[in-house]
Design a protein around this motif. Structure first.
Motif, PDB file in Angstrom:
ATOM      1  N   ALA A  61       7.720   2.712  17.775  1.00 29.59           N
ATOM      2  CA  ALA A  61       8.380   3.165  19.010  1.00 29.59           C
ATOM      3  C   ALA A  61       9.595   4.023  18.689  1.00 29.59           C
ATOM      4  N   LEU A  62      10.221   3.775  17.554  1.00 33.47           N
ATOM      5  CA  LEU A  62      11.378   4.590  17.152  1.00 33.47           C
ATOM      6  C   LEU A  62      10.944   5.897  16.471  1.00 33.47           C
ATOM      7  N   GLY A  63       9.625   6.095  16.355  1.00 32.65           N
ATOM      8  CA  GLY A  63       9.116   7.377  15.858  1.00 32.65           C
ATOM      9  C   GLY A  63       9.094   7.518  14.349  1.00 32.65           C
ATOM     10  N   VAL A  64       9.154   6.398  13.604  1.00 40.21           N
ATOM     11  CA  VAL A  64       9.222   6.530  12.147  1.00 40.21           C
ATOM     12  C   VAL A  64       7.938   6.112  11.432  1.00 40.21           C
ATOM     13  N   SER A  65       6.876   5.800  12.207  1.00 38.61           N
ATOM     14  CA  SER A  65       5.627   5.524  11.505  1.00 38.61           C
ATOM     15  C   SER A  65       4.910   6.852  11.230  1.00 38.61           C
ATOM     16  N   ALA A  66       3.725   6.780  10.687  1.00 46.19           N
ATOM     17  CA  ALA A  66       2.925   7.966  10.383  1.00 46.19           C
ATOM     18  C   ALA A  66       1.483   7.516  10.394  1.00 46.19           C
ATOM     19  N   ARG A  67       0.580   8.467  10.557  1.00 47.56           N
ATOM     20  CA  ARG A  67      -0.839   8.097  10.623  1.00 47.56           C
ATOM     21  C   ARG A  67      -1.271   7.345   9.354  1.00 47.56           C
ATOM     22  N   THR A  68      -0.811   7.833   8.188  1.00 46.55           N
ATOM     23  CA  THR A  68      -1.198   7.160   6.937  1.00 46.55           C
ATOM     24  C   THR A  68      -0.693   5.720   6.928  1.00 46.55           C
ATOM     25  N   LEU A  69       0.537   5.513   7.415  1.00 45.02           N
ATOM     26  CA  LEU A  69       1.103   4.161   7.415  1.00 45.02           C
ATOM     27  C   LEU A  69       0.344   3.282   8.401  1.00 45.02           C
ATOM     28  N   ASP A  70       0.058   3.830   9.604  1.00 43.87           N
ATOM     29  CA  ASP A  70      -0.705   3.052  10.591  1.00 43.87           C
ATOM     30  C   ASP A  70      -2.093   2.692  10.038  1.00 43.87           C
ATOM     31  N   ASN A  71      -2.738   3.654   9.396  1.00 45.59           N
ATOM     32  CA  ASN A  71      -4.077   3.366   8.843  1.00 45.59           C
ATOM     33  C   ASN A  71      -4.008   2.260   7.784  1.00 45.59           C
ATOM     34  N   MET A  72      -2.970   2.307   6.953  1.00 46.93           N
ATOM     35  CA  MET A  72      -2.856   1.273   5.911  1.00 46.93           C
ATOM     36  C   MET A  72      -2.521  -0.085   6.532  1.00 46.93           C
ATOM     37  N   VAL A  73      -1.652  -0.082   7.560  1.00 50.42           N
ATOM     38  CA  VAL A  73      -1.303  -1.332   8.246  1.00 50.42           C
ATOM     39  C   VAL A  73      -2.559  -1.973   8.837  1.00 50.42           C
ATOM     40  N   TRP A  74      -3.400  -1.141   9.490  1.00 55.24           N
ATOM     41  CA  TRP A  74      -4.620  -1.686  10.103  1.00 55.24           C
ATOM     42  C   TRP A  74      -5.627  -2.140   9.053  1.00 55.24           C
ATOM     43  N   ALA A  75      -5.703  -1.398   7.952  1.00 54.15           N
ATOM     44  CA  ALA A  75      -6.633  -1.799   6.875  1.00 54.15           C
ATOM     45  C   ALA A  75      -6.224  -3.162   6.336  1.00 54.15           C
ATOM     46  N   ALA A  76      -4.922  -3.352   6.123  1.00 50.12           N
ATOM     47  CA  ALA A  76      -4.446  -4.629   5.581  1.00 50.12           C
ATOM     48  C   ALA A  76      -4.746  -5.764   6.555  1.00 50.12           C
TER      49      ALA A  76
ATOM     50  N   GLY B 146       0.873  -1.186   0.000  1.00 49.42           N
ATOM     51  CA  GLY B 146       0.000   0.000   0.000  1.00 49.42           C
ATOM     52  C   GLY B 146       0.898   1.221   0.000  1.00 49.42           C
ATOM     53  N   TYR B 147       0.589   2.174  -0.859  1.00 46.53           N
ATOM     54  CA  TYR B 147       1.436   3.364  -1.035  1.00 46.53           C
ATOM     55  C   TYR B 147       0.564   4.592  -0.798  1.00 46.53           C
ATOM     56  N   ASP B 148       1.007   5.503   0.068  1.00 49.11           N
ATOM     57  CA  ASP B 148       0.150   6.649   0.425  1.00 49.11           C
ATOM     58  C   ASP B 148       0.317   7.851  -0.507  1.00 49.11           C
ATOM     59  N   GLY B 149       1.180   7.706  -1.508  1.00 48.01           N
ATOM     60  CA  GLY B 149       1.339   8.795  -2.489  1.00 48.01           C
ATOM     61  C   GLY B 149       2.335   9.856  -2.075  1.00 48.01           C
ATOM     62  N   THR B 150       2.963   9.697  -0.907  1.00 54.53           N
ATOM     63  CA  THR B 150       3.934  10.713  -0.482  1.00 54.53           C
ATOM     64  C   THR B 150       5.349  10.131  -0.513  1.00 54.53           C
ATOM     65  N   SER B 151       6.311  11.006  -0.347  1.00 56.93           N
ATOM     66  CA  SER B 151       7.704  10.556  -0.317  1.00 56.93           C
ATOM     67  C   SER B 151       8.328  10.980   1.010  1.00 56.93           C
ATOM     68  N   HIS B 152       9.440  10.356   1.361  1.00 60.11           N
ATOM     69  CA  HIS B 152      10.106  10.726   2.597  1.00 60.11           C
ATOM     70  C   HIS B 152      11.584  10.991   2.357  1.00 60.11           C
ATOM     71  N   ASP B 153      12.194  11.628   3.338  1.00 63.09           N
ATOM     72  CA  ASP B 153      13.622  11.886   3.269  1.00 63.09           C
ATOM     73  C   ASP B 153      14.313  10.879   4.191  1.00 63.09           C
ATOM     74  N   THR B 154      14.927   9.857   3.578  1.00 63.66           N
ATOM     75  CA  THR B 154      15.523   8.778   4.370  1.00 63.66           C
ATOM     76  C   THR B 154      16.548   9.320   5.369  1.00 63.66           C
ATOM     77  N   GLY B 155      17.401  10.253   4.918  1.00 67.36           N
ATOM     78  CA  GLY B 155      18.464  10.791   5.775  1.00 67.36           C
ATOM     79  C   GLY B 155      17.899  11.413   7.048  1.00 67.36           C
ATOM     80  N   GLU B 156      16.812  12.183   6.880  1.00 62.43           N
ATOM     81  CA  GLU B 156      16.194  12.857   8.026  1.00 62.43           C
ATOM     82  C   GLU B 156      15.637  11.836   9.029  1.00 62.43           C
ATOM     83  N   LEU B 157      14.995  10.805   8.504  1.00 66.30           N
ATOM     84  CA  LEU B 157      14.393   9.786   9.381  1.00 66.30           C
ATOM     85  C   LEU B 157      15.479   8.992  10.111  1.00 66.30           C
TER      86      LEU B 157
END
Ligand code: PMV
Length: 328
Positions: A259-274, A195-206
């Motif tokens: 717990a490491l702070g790298v999830s996001a609401r969109t990712l959690d919603n998709m994880v639960w939907a799956a 599942g892809y939420d349509g956004t991108s992330h900055d790996t270095g920042e995370l």
């Protein structure tokens, strides 16, 4: 002459972020590929066209010499990031073929969304080095290719890169990466759903964010080593083809990444939907912050549930790509 190579993207079954701290990780190549076509020029310039590099539902259509200012209306950071990888990949090919003055026309055609945790940059770099070296009449094996592609990511990402993405894209299948130690491992054909939420992330920042958390709260290091333990347990489940246990461990891995702070609401919603759709497990894949999740489901419930989730822009089934880089 014209030479085309392709290389697959990947999902992390387990272990992203912890791999940065020397724990093992298991990425798996998926049948979504980047195709790179090169033809040698008779001068030393580099001209890149990259249609269909989609990000944020936005299509980059860039065509211009990398040493000119882009003359198209696309956000500069997107062009810069994509072109930085291509520049460095070509530099590696020139070095491998001992042809420092070689110039190329490069065309990129990728089925992998950019910055979404699906290994788009690694796939473009691996396919690009392979195509450019072959165009120059030199063949380098997949391991050397993986190593050169890692040097590119290391350079472009300011030292913030593990060998996982590039090794996986070069070799295909499931791989295990622990520090500089990279091996291919056997894996059953796992029923991946992405599942892809349509956004991108900055790996270095995370990656930097996890580092800061570890510095502020020493116990966050325990979360990182718990991920390492989980990966070792997951490797045994993979060897046994025990999909049920793999799924449960993916759920645990997602919780630890949260717990490491790298999830996001969109990712959690998709994880639960799956999971609600019947997946045996689901987790974010890659650096997190936004981007993609991966689930295991051999029915079509998870994919259907994801496609009905407002936070999910695209849901698709992804076969394990047995083949890594290849000539097209
Ligand atoms: O989101 P991606 O595909 O850039 O994956 C990043 C994975 C990390 O473990 C967070 C960083 C790395 O280089 O391994």
């Amino acid at each position: 002459m014209t030479t085309t190579s392709s290389a697959p993207g990947k999902v992390y079954l387990f272990g992203e972020h912890a791999v940065v701290y020397g724990e093992p990780a298991v990425p798996c190549a998926i049948e979504r590929r980047a195709h790179v076509t090169v033809s040698e020029r008779d001068d030393d310039r580099l001209r890149v066209s990259a249609g269909d590099l989609s990000i944020d539902g936005f299509t980059v259509e860039y065509s211009g010499a990398t040493d000119d200012a882009p003359d198209v209306d696309v956000p500069a950071p997107i062009v810069e990031a994509a072109m930085g990888y291509v520049d460095e990949a070509v530099e590696q090919a020139r070095d491998a073929a001992n042809a420092p003055g070689a110039g190329f026309d490069v065309e990129i055609d990728s089925e992998i969304p950019l910055g979404a945790g699906l290994g788009s940059s690694a796939a473009v770099v691996v396919a690009g080095i392979d195509a450019a070296t072959r165009e120059l009449g030199v063949h380098i094996d997949a391991r050397e290719l993986a190593d050169r592609a890692y040097q590119v990511e290391h350079e472009v990402q300011d030292g913030q890169a593990s060998r996982a993405d590039t090794f996986c894209s070069a070799m295909g299948g499931a791989v295990r990466v622990e520090g500089d130690d990279c091996t291919t491992i056997g894996a059953p054909d796992l029923p991946f759903v992405v599942g892809y939420d349509g956004t991108s992330h900055d790996t270095g920042e995370l990656v930097a964010g996890v580092g800061a958390l570890r510095e502020e709260f020493g116990f966050a290091a325990d979360t990182v080593s718990a991920i390492g333990d989980l990966v070792r347990r997951g490797e045994a489940a993979l060897a046994d083809g025990d999909v049920e246990t793999l799924g449960r461990l993916m759920d645990v891995n997602h919780g630890l990444l949260s717990a490491l702070g790298v999830s996001a609401r969109t990712l959690d919603n998709m994880v639960w939907a799956a999971r609600d759709g019947g997946a045996v497990g689901a987790k974010l894949t890659g650096a997190g912050g936004g981007g993609s999740i991966v689930a295991l489901d051999d029915g079509d419930g998870a994919e259907t549930a994801l496609s009905l989730t407002p936070d999910c822009e695209e849901a698709f089934r992804a076969e394990l790509a047995e083949e890594g880089v290849r000539a097209e």
